[in-house]
Design an enzyme around this catalytic site. Structure first.
Site, mmCIF file in Angstrom:
data_model
loop_
_atom_site.group_PDB
_atom_site.id
_atom_site.type_symbol
_atom_site.label_atom_id
_atom_site.label_comp_id
_atom_site.label_asym_id
_atom_site.label_seq_id
_atom_site.Cartn_x
_atom_site.Cartn_y
_atom_site.Cartn_z
ATOM 1 N N HIS A 34 47.565 -12.351 -23.299
ATOM 2 C CA HIS A 34 47.130 -13.378 -22.346
ATOM 3 C C HIS A 34 48.063 -13.423 -21.137
ATOM 4 O O HIS A 34 47.612 -13.382 -19.980
ATOM 5 C CB HIS A 34 47.102 -14.734 -23.058
ATOM 6 C CG HIS A 34 46.662 -15.874 -22.201
ATOM 7 N ND1 HIS A 34 45.470 -16.547 -22.390
ATOM 8 C CD2 HIS A 34 47.267 -16.494 -21.144
ATOM 9 C CE1 HIS A 34 45.359 -17.502 -21.481
ATOM 10 N NE2 HIS A 34 46.440 -17.499 -20.726
ATOM 11 N N GLU A 35 49.352 -13.502 -21.412
ATOM 12 C CA GLU A 35 50.314 -13.612 -20.316
ATOM 13 C C GLU A 35 50.415 -12.305 -19.526
ATOM 14 O O GLU A 35 50.694 -12.320 -18.319
ATOM 15 C CB GLU A 35 51.682 -14.027 -20.850
ATOM 16 C CG GLU A 35 51.696 -15.338 -21.641
ATOM 17 C CD GLU A 35 51.096 -16.514 -20.879
ATOM 18 O OE1 GLU A 35 51.091 -16.493 -19.632
ATOM 19 O OE2 GLU A 35 50.612 -17.460 -21.542
ATOM 20 N N HIS A 94 47.864 -12.286 -16.867
ATOM 21 C CA HIS A 94 48.361 -13.036 -15.701
ATOM 22 C C HIS A 94 49.291 -12.163 -14.852
ATOM 23 O O HIS A 94 49.222 -12.196 -13.609
ATOM 24 C CB HIS A 94 49.115 -14.286 -16.153
ATOM 25 C CG HIS A 94 48.235 -15.361 -16.706
ATOM 26 N ND1 HIS A 94 46.974 -15.610 -16.229
ATOM 27 C CD2 HIS A 94 48.464 -16.286 -17.686
ATOM 28 C CE1 HIS A 94 46.441 -16.625 -16.903
ATOM 29 N NE2 HIS A 94 47.332 -17.050 -17.785
#
Length: 231
Positions: free
Chosen positions: A130-131, A134
């Site tokens: 997820h990160e 980003h």
């Protein structure tokens, strides 16, 4: 004056202590919904402080394993490197967090993993992925991390959709979402709205929902750097 003991009345207080009896008494009161939210938070803080060293050590070990052997983590790391970035064990930091979140990304700091919130290696893998989405978006799309809620909504949609955290098994066993159809889209939308709502520049859930809806079609369809949703 009431003489009821903790766990026998309608409201039980957190009982400090490291022994197993006290620990399981607190857990029992939480599971039976006898402990108020503020007392549950006291229990969680005490547990996190007690387990900080072990949690961070386990997180670091699992992080290294995933960087070496996880297909999605290796692919995202290579994709970030191709854009001129660099994600490695040096800028993925396992820490005890005081806010109830799994992790975060900062262009200067790197990736934060909240070791005290990790439920296992699978959860860590989803959080890292997820990160890393980003981080990829920051380099590829020049995300404005300040006041631009549309940018925030788009990268949150992509991160929840591509990381694997919204696959059916996670929703069913982890969040008790029992729907068999459209579960992926609904999970992505729910998580994106919650993330946008938590930003300082967002007024309320209604604004977060509006912003997510505005960018949904284009951002949900965009699966870069994957050819399709990974899992």
């Amino acid at each position: 004056m009431s003489n009821s003991q903790p766990g026998t009345g309608s409201s039980a207080k957190f009982q400090p202590g490291d022994d197993y009896v006290t620990y399981f008494r607190n857990v029992f009161n939480i599971l039976t919904k006898r402990m108020p939210d503020q007392e549950i938070e006291k229990f969680r803080v005490a547990r996190d402080l007690r387990n900080e060293e072990a949690d961070c050590k386990r997180c670091d070990e699992q992080k290294e394993f995933l960087l070496n052997y996880s297909p999605i983590i290796r692919f995202m790391r290579d994709s970030i490197n191709q854009l001129g970035g660099n994600i490695s064990s040096n800028n993925i930091h396992c820490r005890r967090c005081t806010t109830r979140k799994a992790g975060g990304f900062d262009p200067k700091f790197g990736i934060l993993i909240c070791a005290n919130e990790m439920r296992g290696q699978g959860h860590l893998e989803d959080t890292m992925a997820h990160e890393m989405v980003h981080a990829y978006d920051h380099l590829r799309f020049k995300v404005d991390w300040g006041d631009n809620l549309r940018h925030a909504a788009c990268t949150e949609i992509r991160a929840s959709s591509l990381s694997g955290e919204c696959r059916w098994a996670n929703e069913f066993f982890g969040n008790f979402q029992l729907k068999l159809t459209q579960h992926h889209q609904e999970c992505v939308r729910r998580r994106a709205i919650l993330s946008v709502k938590a930003r300082d520049t967002c007024k309320d859930e209604a604004q977060a929902t509006k912003v997510v809806d505005e960018v949904w079609d284009s951002c949900f369809r965009d699966t870069r750097p994957f050819d399709e949703i990974f899992r």
